[in-house]
Design a protein around this motif. Structure first.
Motif, PDB file in Angstrom:
ATOM      1  N   CYS A 245      31.104  23.688  50.818  1.00  0.00           N
ATOM      2  CA  CYS A 245      29.819  23.016  50.910  1.00  0.00           C
ATOM      3  C   CYS A 245      29.687  22.329  52.258  1.00  0.00           C
ATOM      4  CB  CYS A 245      29.689  21.994  49.779  1.00  0.00           C
ATOM      5  SG  CYS A 245      28.165  21.058  49.878  1.00  0.00           S
ATOM      6  N   GLU A 246      28.588  22.606  52.935  1.00  0.00           N
ATOM      7  CA  GLU A 246      28.358  22.006  54.243  1.00  0.00           C
ATOM      8  C   GLU A 246      27.843  20.574  54.109  1.00  0.00           C
ATOM      9  OE1 GLU A 246      27.193  24.782  57.356  1.00  0.00           O
ATOM     10  OE2 GLU A 246      29.291  24.890  56.776  1.00  0.00           O
ATOM     11  N   GLU A 247      27.372  20.245  52.956  1.00  0.00           N
ATOM     12  CA  GLU A 247      26.800  18.917  52.755  1.00  0.00           C
ATOM     13  C   GLU A 247      27.875  17.870  52.490  1.00  0.00           C
ATOM     14  OE1 GLU A 247      23.636  17.916  53.037  1.00  0.00           O
ATOM     15  OE2 GLU A 247      23.082  19.915  53.712  1.00  0.00           O
ATOM     16  N   CYS A 248      28.747  18.165  51.525  1.00  0.00           N
ATOM     17  CA  CYS A 248      29.766  17.180  51.168  1.00  0.00           C
ATOM     18  C   CYS A 248      31.152  17.611  51.636  1.00  0.00           C
ATOM     19  CB  CYS A 248      29.759  16.924  49.655  1.00  0.00           C
ATOM     20  SG  CYS A 248      30.219  18.368  48.673  1.00  0.00           S
ATOM     21  N   ASN A 249      31.221  18.765  52.316  1.00  0.00           N
ATOM     22  CA  ASN A 249      32.484  19.249  52.877  1.00  0.00           C
ATOM     23  C   ASN A 249      33.570  19.464  51.828  1.00  0.00           C
ATOM     24  OD1 ASN A 249      32.224  19.811  55.624  1.00  0.00           O
ATOM     25  ND2 ASN A 249      32.190  17.636  56.129  1.00  0.00           N
ATOM     26  N   LYS A 250      33.164  19.813  50.649  1.00  0.00           N
ATOM     27  CA  LYS A 250      34.141  20.090  49.604  1.00  0.00           C
ATOM     28  C   LYS A 250      34.176  21.583  49.298  1.00  0.00           C
ATOM     29  CE  LYS A 250      34.030  15.624  47.294  1.00  0.00           C
ATOM     30  NZ  LYS A 250      33.578  14.883  46.101  1.00  0.00           N
ATOM     31  N   ASP A 251      35.309  22.028  48.828  1.00  0.00           N
ATOM     32  CA  ASP A 251      35.451  23.424  48.446  1.00  0.00           C
ATOM     33  C   ASP A 251      35.412  23.542  46.928  1.00  0.00           C
ATOM     34  OD1 ASP A 251      35.818  23.977  51.111  1.00  0.00           O
ATOM     35  OD2 ASP A 251      37.995  23.905  50.981  1.00  0.00           O
ATOM     36  N   PHE A 252      34.877  24.659  46.480  1.00  0.00           N
ATOM     37  CA  PHE A 252      34.923  24.911  45.044  1.00  0.00           C
ATOM     38  C   PHE A 252      34.953  26.409  44.813  1.00  0.00           C
ATOM     39  CE2 PHE A 252      30.514  24.797  46.256  1.00  0.00           C
ATOM     40  CZ  PHE A 252      29.902  25.796  45.513  1.00  0.00           C
ATOM     41  N   GLU A 253      35.424  26.784  43.654  1.00  0.00           N
ATOM     42  CA  GLU A 253      35.524  28.198  43.316  1.00  0.00           C
ATOM     43  C   GLU A 253      34.478  28.548  42.277  1.00  0.00           C
ATOM     44  OE1 GLU A 253      39.494  28.582  41.984  1.00  0.00           O
ATOM     45  OE2 GLU A 253      40.295  28.902  43.998  1.00  0.00           O
ATOM     46  N   HIS A 254      34.033  29.802  42.345  1.00  0.00           N
ATOM     47  CA  HIS A 254      33.037  30.243  41.386  1.00  0.00           C
ATOM     48  C   HIS A 254      33.290  31.696  41.032  1.00  0.00           C
ATOM     49  CE1 HIS A 254      29.196  29.970  39.268  1.00  0.00           C
ATOM     50  NE2 HIS A 254      28.947  31.186  39.689  1.00  0.00           N
ATOM     51  N   LEU A 255      33.284  31.978  39.768  1.00  0.00           N
ATOM     52  CA  LEU A 255      33.468  33.347  39.322  1.00  0.00           C
ATOM     53  C   LEU A 255      32.193  34.145  39.553  1.00  0.00           C
ATOM     54  CD1 LEU A 255      35.185  35.466  37.789  1.00  0.00           C
ATOM     55  CD2 LEU A 255      34.186  34.578  35.690  1.00  0.00           C
ATOM     56  N   VAL A 256      32.306  35.217  40.355  1.00  0.00           N
ATOM     57  CA  VAL A 256      31.129  36.009  40.706  1.00  0.00           C
ATOM     58  C   VAL A 256      31.282  37.423  40.151  1.00  0.00           C
ATOM     59  CG1 VAL A 256      29.739  36.925  42.573  1.00  0.00           C
ATOM     60  CG2 VAL A 256      30.790  34.676  42.797  1.00  0.00           C
ATOM     61  N   LEU A 257      30.438  37.775  39.224  1.00  0.00           N
ATOM     62  CA  LEU A 257      30.508  39.107  38.625  1.00  0.00           C
ATOM     63  C   LEU A 257      29.767  40.130  39.475  1.00  0.00           C
ATOM     64  CD1 LEU A 257      30.012  38.165  34.880  1.00  0.00           C
ATOM     65  CD2 LEU A 257      32.132  38.563  36.110  1.00  0.00           C
ATOM     66  N   ILE A 258      28.638  39.746  40.018  1.00  0.00           N
ATOM     67  CA  ILE A 258      27.915  40.620  40.938  1.00  0.00           C
ATOM     68  C   ILE A 258      27.597  39.845  42.208  1.00  0.00           C
ATOM     69  CG2 ILE A 258      26.923  42.217  39.268  1.00  0.00           C
ATOM     70  CD1 ILE A 258      24.441  40.512  39.194  1.00  0.00           C
ATOM     71  N   ALA A 259      27.546  40.584  43.319  1.00  0.00           N
ATOM     72  CA  ALA A 259      27.398  39.933  44.628  1.00  0.00           C
ATOM     73  C   ALA A 259      26.114  39.120  44.721  1.00  0.00           C
ATOM     74  CB  ALA A 259      27.432  40.988  45.718  1.00  0.00           C
ATOM     75  N   SER A 260      25.063  39.608  44.112  1.00  0.00           N
ATOM     76  CA  SER A 260      23.779  38.933  44.214  1.00  0.00           C
ATOM     77  C   SER A 260      23.747  37.634  43.408  1.00  0.00           C
ATOM     78  CB  SER A 260      22.652  39.852  43.750  1.00  0.00           C
ATOM     79  OG  SER A 260      22.852  40.219  42.406  1.00  0.00           O
ATOM     80  N   ALA A 261      24.766  37.436  42.586  1.00  0.00           N
ATOM     81  CA  ALA A 261      24.798  36.242  41.748  1.00  0.00           C
ATOM     82  C   ALA A 261      25.027  34.982  42.567  1.00  0.00           C
ATOM     83  CB  ALA A 261      25.874  36.377  40.679  1.00  0.00           C
ATOM     84  N   VAL A 262      25.502  35.155  43.789  1.00  0.00           N
ATOM     85  CA  VAL A 262      25.754  33.974  44.621  1.00  0.00           C
ATOM     86  C   VAL A 262      24.454  33.410  45.193  1.00  0.00           C
ATOM     87  CG1 VAL A 262      28.056  34.764  45.227  1.00  0.00           C
ATOM     88  CG2 VAL A 262      26.134  35.292  46.734  1.00  0.00           C
ATOM     89  N   ASP A 263      23.391  34.211  45.131  1.00  0.00           N
ATOM     90  CA  ASP A 263      22.105  33.703  45.595  1.00  0.00           C
ATOM     91  C   ASP A 263      21.627  32.606  44.657  1.00  0.00           C
ATOM     92  OD1 ASP A 263      22.216  35.560  47.577  1.00  0.00           O
ATOM     93  OD2 ASP A 263      20.952  37.032  46.557  1.00  0.00           O
ATOM     94  N   GLY A 264      21.265  31.492  45.231  1.00  0.00           N
ATOM     95  CA  GLY A 264      20.797  30.388  44.416  1.00  0.00           C
ATOM     96  C   GLY A 264      21.917  29.528  43.867  1.00  0.00           C
ATOM     97  N   LEU A 265      23.143  29.901  44.231  1.00  0.00           N
ATOM     98  CA  LEU A 265      24.266  29.095  43.783  1.00  0.00           C
ATOM     99  C   LEU A 265      24.298  27.774  44.558  1.00  0.00           C
ATOM    100  CD1 LEU A 265      26.751  29.424  41.852  1.00  0.00           C
ATOM    101  CD2 LEU A 265      28.051  29.971  43.894  1.00  0.00           C
TER     102      LEU A 265
END
Ligand SMILES: [Zn+2]
Length: 70
Positions: free
Chosen positions: A8-28
């Motif tokens: 995250c560029e805002e709070c400079n924290k990292d997090f993981e997210h399970l992504v089943l399809i590439a387009s699912a990251v849109d709006g994340l």
């Protein structure tokens, strides 16, 4: 299962997210501050070996010698 790591560029924290399809990251959004200003990073999951490590070096050399290379 592909787990992507985000930064995250805002709070400079990292997090993981399970992504089943590439387009699912849109709006994340960031899990911490809910900001959409995040970057996807290449993540290597610890529960699956790297492709290079899947084949032992001994197996490769044994294969080439048995094929009559010498
Ligand atoms: Zn954040």
């Amino acid at each position: 299962m592909p787990i992507y790591e985000f930064h995250c560029e805002e709070c400079n924290k990292d997090f993981e997210h399970l992504v089943l399809i590439a387009s699912a990251v849109d709006g994340l959004t960031c899990k911490h501050c809910n900001s959409p200003n995040i970057k996807k990073m290449i993540s290597t999951t610890s529960n699956q070996p790297a492709k290079g490590a899947a084949i032992p070096a001994g197996a490769l050399s044994g294969c080439s010698s048995s094929s009559g290379f010498s």
